[in-house]
Design a protein around this motif. Structure first.
Motif: not given
Length: 145
Positions: A54-64, A73-80
């Motif tokens: 589940l975390l990997d899926r979000f990180e793939r989105q951030i990597d794009q 940055n917003s996504m990282s704040l939320l998932i990390h």
């Protein structure tokens, strides 16, 4: 069964632990998930829980995204910044930590809610209200339908 379905409410014990429903533990075992990624849901006052995938899926989105963009940055704040890892104990219980309590308002009981590839922890009354609102919205506000 390889999806998290249904819901169940469980009491928190005196040590702050709660038993994860057996049907959810079965899905975790079938998916070979031993380490649980927990994050503060983006919409609801609930904690979402799944495996590292589940975390990997979000990180793939951030990597794009451009790593310096507001979106990344917003996504990282939320998932990390809004996420932690935890494990179940040998009896299939998890700790209901301040991280969980502060975000959800959970006190003495937890409602576990299946969400297909992950599950959520809710304060029971809040879940009942949100489910009733979702049902009403789905019915288009038609009374008695």
């Amino acid at each position: 069964m390889n999806r998290f379905l249904s819901n169940a409410t469980k009491k928190i014990d005196a040590k702050g632990r709660v038993s994860v429903p057996a049907v959810f533990r079965t899905v975790l075992a079938e998916r070979n998930i031993s380490e649980l990624y927990c994050f503060q849901d983006f919409i609801f006052p609930a904690i979402s829980i799944g495996g590292p995938d589940l975390l990997d899926r979000f990180e793939r989105q951030i990597d794009q995204e451009d790593p310096f963009s507001a979106n990344a940055n917003s996504m990282s704040l939320l998932i990390h910044g809004g996420g932690v890892f935890t494990k179940l104990d040998a009896e299939g219980r998890m700790m209901v930590t301040d991280f969980i309590r502060d975000f959800t308002g959970i006190e003495a009981e937890v409602t576990f809610v299946g969400r297909a590839d992950h599950f959520q922890l809710w304060e029971p009354r809040t879940f009942q209200e949100a489910q009733a609102q979702a049902r009403q919205a789905r019915l288009g506000g038609r009374a008695g339908a």
